[in-house]
Design an enzyme around this catalytic site. Structure first.
Site, PDB file in Angstrom:
ATOM      1  N   SER A   1      92.462 -16.770  85.472  1.00  0.00           N
ATOM      2  CA  SER A   1      93.796 -17.357  85.647  1.00  0.00           C
ATOM      3  C   SER A   1      93.800 -18.439  86.735  1.00  0.00           C
ATOM      4  O   SER A   1      93.415 -18.199  87.887  1.00  0.00           O
ATOM      5  CB  SER A   1      94.766 -16.221  86.004  1.00  0.00           C
ATOM      6  OG  SER A   1      95.808 -16.684  86.815  1.00  0.00           O
TER       7      SER A   1
HETATM    8  N1  LIG Z   1     103.981 -20.107  87.937  1.00  0.00           N
HETATM    9  C1  LIG Z   1     103.292 -18.836  87.995  1.00  0.00           C
HETATM   10  C2  LIG Z   1     102.591 -18.581  86.682  1.00  0.00           C
HETATM   11  C3  LIG Z   1     102.067 -17.181  86.614  1.00  0.00           C
HETATM   12  C4  LIG Z   1     101.639 -16.811  85.210  1.00  0.00           C
HETATM   13  O1  LIG Z   1     102.286 -17.183  84.223  1.00  0.00           O
HETATM   14  N2  LIG Z   1     100.541 -16.072  85.122  1.00  0.00           N
HETATM   15  C5  LIG Z   1     100.076 -15.635  83.835  1.00  0.00           C
HETATM   16  C6  LIG Z   1      98.566 -15.515  83.859  1.00  0.00           C
HETATM   17  S1  LIG Z   1      97.801 -17.068  84.208  1.00  0.00           S
HETATM   18  C7  LIG Z   1     100.674 -14.260  83.548  1.00  0.00           C
HETATM   19  O2  LIG Z   1     100.764 -13.440  84.446  1.00  0.00           O
HETATM   20  N3  LIG Z   1     101.090 -14.014  82.321  1.00  0.00           N
HETATM   21  C8  LIG Z   1     101.620 -12.749  81.927  1.00  0.00           C
HETATM   22  C9  LIG Z   1     103.107 -12.732  81.751  1.00  0.00           C
HETATM   23  O3  LIG Z   1     103.759 -13.760  82.049  1.00  0.00           O
HETATM   24  O4  LIG Z   1     103.617 -11.717  81.285  1.00  0.00           O
HETATM   25  C10 LIG Z   1     102.295 -18.864  89.160  1.00  0.00           C
HETATM   26  O5  LIG Z   1     101.848 -19.946  89.514  1.00  0.00           O
HETATM   27  O6  LIG Z   1     101.997 -17.809  89.718  1.00  0.00           O
END
Ligand SMILES: N[C@@H](CCC(=O)N[C@@H](CS)C(=O)NCC(=O)O)C(=O)O
Length: 210
Positions: free
Chosen positions: A9
């Protein structure tokens, strides 16, 4: 400090690089999104938004990578830390780049690529144009200063490095962005945590089907 993450990630990688720059040891806890671990009640209690990265510092939970990066410097960095100096104008520029990374650069990349590799949809040329225009903006910023937000390395570089290295590993063509390339070549192997960032990029590549 508990850190819920996955190596692939990009937002997790930018926090890892920040911790490395500050000499902070993270207690890393893998959270397997592919097995839905982020949707389990015990994790939702920590972060109802169920995103990684999530940091828990002595009972204080937070998420949003760029907010975590700023928190780490403010809590554990030096006074007037060069990663996020206290001068309001310097901070303003760093913040602008962090918001640009989140709301324009990474967003345009995700909007363009996710439908292709998550839903097997064809590439949309209009979305590609938006991604290219974000790269153009970054190229202009980097034509004006050595680093992403001035003449020294800051949090803006670590966040944008996590993004640009992802573009690189999935073979987005960056060859026409002279200033991005100069900056990227300067940091990709030497930024704090660069090796771990790249290892995560290689993990990410396994999930990228184009
Ligand atoms: N803008 C957030 C994005 C976080 C994000 O979307 N992470 C993804 C993985 S890269 C995630 O956790 N996805 C699972 C979900 O949204 O349920 C950050 O920078 O922390």
């Amino acid at each position: 400090m508990d850190f819920y993450y996955l190596p692939l990630s990009a937002p997790c990688r930018s926090v890892i690089m920040t911790a490395k720059a500050l000499g902070i040891e993270l207690n890393k806890k893998l959270l397997n999104l592919f097995e839905g671990e982020h949707l389990k009640p015990e994790f939702l209690k920590i972060n109802p938004q169920h995103t990684i990265p999530t940091l828990v510092d002595n009972g204080f939970a937070m998420w949003e990578s760029r907010a975590i990066m700023v928190y780490l410097v403010e809590k554990y960095g030096k006074q007037n830390d060069p990663l996020y100096p206290s001068c309001p104008k310097k901070r303003a520029l760093i913040n602008q780049r962090l918001y640009f990374d989140m709301g324009t650069l990474w967003k345009s990349y995700a909007d363009y690529t996710y439908p292709q590799f998550r839903e097997n949809k064809p590439a949309d040329p209009e979305l590609f144009k938006k991604f290219e225009s974000a790269l153009e903006f970054l190229n202009i910023f980097l034509s004006q200063s050595k680093y992403a937000a001035g003449q020294t390395m800051t949090l803006a570089d670590l966040a944008i490095l996590a993004s640009v290295s992802t573009f690189d590993v999935v073979q987005m063509d960056l060859s026409k962005y002279e200033h991005i390339l100069r900056w990227y070549n300067m940091l990709k192997d030497t930024a704090p945590g660069a090796a771990e960032n790249w290892a995560g990029c290689l993990e990410m590549k396994k999930y990228f089907k184009k």
